[in-house]
Design an enzyme around this catalytic site. Structure first.
Site, PDB file in Angstrom:
ATOM      1  CE  LYS A 165      -3.654  -1.985  -0.607  1.00 42.57           C
ATOM      2  NZ  LYS A 165      -4.435  -1.710  -1.804  1.00 42.57           N
ATOM      3  CE  LYS A 265     -10.867  -3.472  -4.581  1.00 46.02           C
ATOM      4  NZ  LYS A 265      -9.715  -3.164  -5.423  1.00 46.02           N
TER       5      LYS A 265
HETATM    6 MG    MG Z   1      -6.124  -1.875  -5.960  1.00 51.83          MG
END
Ligand code: MG
Length: 366
Positions: A165, A265
């Site tokens: 991240k 997603k």
């Molecule tokens: Mg991503």
């Protein structure tokens, strides 16, 4: 078969590590998940789940999921849950946008269809292309050296793919990527996911500074146009996520040569019906996918396992075992990570049996 009832449950999912932090210091400590039970006149009920990554990631938030389901539920009573396309078109007519709201309902409809036919959702989605699917581990954003130190622990859990991240300060991100790349073992894969956190200027600096490394760059900037500019500035493999929201946005990016892979997603697209459409288009067009959701517990993880296991291995870049990040085990029969991989259940439908005592009474039902 007709939908005769919809029960909505709220479930807190605390994180094992206490906190998950991504771009620009955004974080979540307890995920707020919504579990839906779709009840039918055939004595079969199906389960679905939607769990946004807080309220500052995609245009979705947990209380909005429930408000949207309460808006939609009375309007889907009487529909056949096995007619997935008709159900989705009807939901689109009743409520514009809000794909995350429709996702849990659609997921539950696939569970019903599987139970009614005796088939797994993997079989319904095209058949078992993989016995088990390879997982990645997201490395929460902390100090650069500490992120690199966390790689060894995740490797010991069996992970071989790591998603760093980034999307914070560009200088710190360059250090994060360089230190984590140095921590990779042969054959391991590193993705630097900025989650829209860089400006074009910052993205330009980072991709230039890490151009000698074996690292993938994921969703550097907020808009598609900014990502495309960054894509054209780097030879590094490039993944688009937040800006791929539907088939038209994918087709535009495909036409522009804007990515080497996408992040698919389920709730971003509105459920398994739409996720399957994009999955099949990606396979037809040669675009590998990370197959996952915005977040979730056992039910979302089961849905990911079925969608990923029905996807050819060469197009299934990675998938996510969200249920291993949190402390709540809602369904004892949900897929669990084994040596960095997970496999879907062989039971009909999603193959999950939520613990009703843990779930408690519905917060709303019709
Ligand atoms: Mg991503």
């Amino acid at each position: 078969m007709k939908i005769t009832g919809v029960r909505v449950h709220q479930l807190d999912l605390p994180l094992r590590e206490g906190r998950y932090t991504w771009a620009d210091g955004k974080f979540v400590e307890v995920f707020d998940s919504t579990v839906v039970e779709l009840v039918t006149d055939a004595g079969i009920s199906g389960w679905g789940e939607c769990c946004p990554l807080g309220s500052a990631y995609l245009p979705a938030h947990a209380t909005g999921v429930r408000a949207g389901i309460i808006e939609l539920a009375p309007q889907i009573l009487g529909l056949d849950p096995r007619s997935h396309d008709i159900l989705n078109r009807h939901m689109d007519r009743c409520l514009r946008g809000h794909p995350h709201v429709k996702s849990a309902i659609d997921m539950a409809a696939w569970d019903v269809t599987g139970k009614a036919t005796g088939l797994t959702v993997t079989a319904l989605l095209g058949g078992r292309a993989q016995e088990s699917v390879r997982l990645y581990r997201a490395i929460s954003q902390i100090a650069p050296a500490a992120m690199a130190e966390n790689v060894a622990g995740y490797r010991a859990e069996g992970y071989t793919r790591f998603q760093l991240k980034v999307g914070g300060d560009a200088d710190a991100d360059i250090e994060r990527i360089r230190l984590c790349a140095a921590a990779m073992a042969p054959g391991e894969v590193l993705v630097a996911d900025a989650n829209t956190g860089w400006s074009m200027r910052e993205a330009a600096r980072v991709v230039a500074a890490v151009r000698d490394l074996d690292v993938h760059i994921e969703q550097p900037c907020p808009s598609y146009e900014e990502c495309l500019v960054t894509r054209r500035r780097t030879a590094l493999p490039f993944i688009l996520d937040e800006v791929i929201q539907d088939l038209p946005s994918f087709l535009r990016a495909l036409h522009d040569g804007a990515m080497d892979a996408i992040n698919l997603k389920i709730s971003k697209l509105g459920g398994l019906t739409r996720a399957r459409q994009l999955r099949d288009l990606c396979v037809a067009c040669g675009i590998p996918m990370t197959i996952e959701d915005s977040w979730g517990g056992d039910i979302v993880t089961a849905a990911i396992a079925h969608l990923a296991a029905s996807t050819p291995e060469e197009f299934c870049f990675t998938a996510t075992d969200f249920n291993s990040y949190t402390t709540v085990e809602l369904a004892p029969d949900a897929p669990r990570r084994v040596r960095g991989r997970m496999a879907p259940s062989d039971a009909p439908g999603l193959g999950v049996t939520p613990d009703r005592a843990l779930l408690g009474a519905p917060v709303w039902e019709i």
